[in-house]
Design a protein around this motif. Sequence first.
Motif, short mmCIF file in Angstrom:
data_model
loop_
_atom_site.label_atom_id
_atom_site.label_comp_id
_atom_site.label_asym_id
_atom_site.label_seq_id
_atom_site.Cartn_x
_atom_site.Cartn_y
_atom_site.Cartn_z
N GLY A 1 -8.57 -16.32 -2.39
CA GLY A 1 -7.80 -16.39 -1.15
C GLY A 1 -8.43 -17.14 0.00
O GLY A 1 -7.87 -17.17 1.08
N LYS B 1 3.23 -8.19 -1.00
CA LYS B 1 1.83 -7.94 -1.36
C LYS B 1 1.51 -8.42 -2.77
O LYS B 1 0.52 -8.02 -3.37
CB LYS B 1 1.52 -6.45 -1.22
CG LYS B 1 1.63 -5.93 0.20
CD LYS B 1 1.24 -4.46 0.30
CE LYS B 1 1.33 -3.97 1.74
NZ LYS B 1 0.96 -2.53 1.85
N VAL C 1 -5.81 -19.76 -7.33
CA VAL C 1 -6.02 -18.48 -8.00
C VAL C 1 -7.32 -18.47 -8.80
O VAL C 1 -7.50 -17.66 -9.71
CB VAL C 1 -4.82 -18.15 -8.93
CG1 VAL C 1 -3.58 -17.92 -8.11
CG2 VAL C 1 -4.59 -19.25 -9.95
N TYR D 1 -2.40 -15.00 -7.61
CA TYR D 1 -2.61 -15.38 -9.01
C TYR D 1 -1.41 -14.96 -9.87
O TYR D 1 -1.08 -15.65 -10.86
CB TYR D 1 -3.91 -14.80 -9.55
CG TYR D 1 -3.95 -13.30 -9.73
CD1 TYR D 1 -3.52 -12.73 -10.93
CD2 TYR D 1 -4.42 -12.47 -8.73
CE1 TYR D 1 -3.56 -11.35 -11.09
CE2 TYR D 1 -4.46 -11.09 -8.90
CZ TYR D 1 -4.03 -10.55 -10.08
OH TYR D 1 -4.06 -9.18 -10.24
N PRO E 1 -0.13 -10.52 -5.43
CA PRO E 1 -1.32 -11.39 -5.42
C PRO E 1 -0.95 -12.82 -5.79
O PRO E 1 -0.09 -13.04 -6.66
CB PRO E 1 -2.22 -10.76 -6.50
CG PRO E 1 -1.72 -9.37 -6.67
CD PRO E 1 -0.25 -9.42 -6.39
#
Length: 403
Positions: A35, A386, A279, A390, A388
Motif C-alpha cells: 500500500g 475495505k 499488490v 491485492y 484489500p
Amino acid sequence: MASYLSTLSPIAPVRRIRFIIFLKDVFILACTTFGGPQIHLAMMLDRFVVKRRYLTEAELLELNALCQILPGPTSTQTITALGFKIGGPNLAYLTLIVWSLPGVVVMTSVAIGIYYVQQRSISLDFTRFIQPMAVGFLIVAGYRIAKKVILNQRGMVLAIVSALASYAFPSPYITPVVLVAGGFATAFLYEKHEKMEKAPIQIRWANFFLWIGVLVGAATLGAITKSLPLRLFENFYRNGSLVFGGGQVLTPMLYNEFVEFKHYLSRQEFLSGLAIVQVTPGPVFSFASYIGVLSMRNGGLSGQLLGGFAATAGIFLPGTFLIFFVYRFWNQLKRYRAVRASLEGINAASTGLTASAAISLFQPMAENGLSVLLVVATILLLEYSKIPPYLLIIAGLFLGFLV
C-alpha cells in the motif's frame, strides 16, 4: 587490561544478535507491507517503536520527514536510515537488501513470466482488466497525496502548472525541471515558517561525491560503450536521484522515459506491471526490476536478470547514498526555513506529475466504456470499501482468464 577486555567481550555477540533480530523484523515487514509509504510508516511504528523500541515515535517520524525531503523511495530511505542509526553503514546496506529483496524477486519473476507468455504467442489480453484498474490505483494514490500536501491556492496552481507542463512535454528531462521549479517557487516564502536557532553545519562530503561520481561515471561509460545494462543503470540511477514523493511520482517518470520516449515497453506491458506492483509487498520502486527485465528481453534469461539487477541497483542506490550524506547533518539543516518551505512546492509539483501520468494512461481508454467503468469502480472500491487491493487485482486477473 584483562579484566577490561573481559568486560567488553560480551558486547559484540549481543550487538550481532540485536542486528539479526532487527533484520528479521525488516524481512517480516518486507513480506507483509502493502500500500505504499503511508501504510509502511504505520507498520514501522507498530514494529520498531511499539514492539521493539529501537527508537521513539518522534524519532521515526523525524526520519520519515527527512526522507520525504530527499529524492528517492521514502519508505526505503526511512528503514535504511534506521539501520544506519542502529548499526552504521554495514547494517544499513544489509537493511536495504533485505527490505527490497521480496518485492524485487516478485517483479523480476512477473516480467520473466510475461516474456515467456509472449514468446509462446499467448496474448496478454488476460491482463486487460487490471490495466484500467492500475490507472484507478494511480488516481487514488495521487488524490490521497494531494489532500495531504496541497494546502492552499498556491499549491493548487503549482500542481496544475506541473501537470500541464509534463503532459505537454512528455520527456524524462521535464520532471527534474518541474520539481526544482516547484521547490524554488515556495522556498522564497520561508518567512511564514517558524524560526529555529541555527547551529554550524558540519558536512562530511564522501557520500555526496560518491552519489555524483556514480552518476557521472555511469553516464560516461554508457555513452562510450553503448552497453544497454550500463545505460539502464544510468537511466534508473538518474530517475532515482530526481524523484520526490515516492512511487506515485516515479510512475510518470518511468512511463515517459521507457514507454513514450525509448519504447522499451509497450503501454500494455507497463500497465500490467503497474497493476501487479500495487499488490507486491515492500517498496513500489521494485517496479524498476520489472522494467529492467523487459528492457533486455532479447538477451536471454541471463540478460533479463542482468537488466533487472541493473535497474534495481540504479533505482535504490542514489537514495541510499543521499540519506547517508544528509542524515549526518540533518539536525542542523532542518533549522533553515527555506529548506522546510521548499518542500511545499516540491510536493505540489509531484502531485501535478501524478495527475499528468494518470491522464496520459487514461486517455487511450476514454472511448472504451468497459475500461472507464473499471477505472471508476476501482476508485470507488479503494475509497469506500475495505477490500484489500491485492484481492481486486486477483479478481481482475481471474476475470481476464474467464472472459
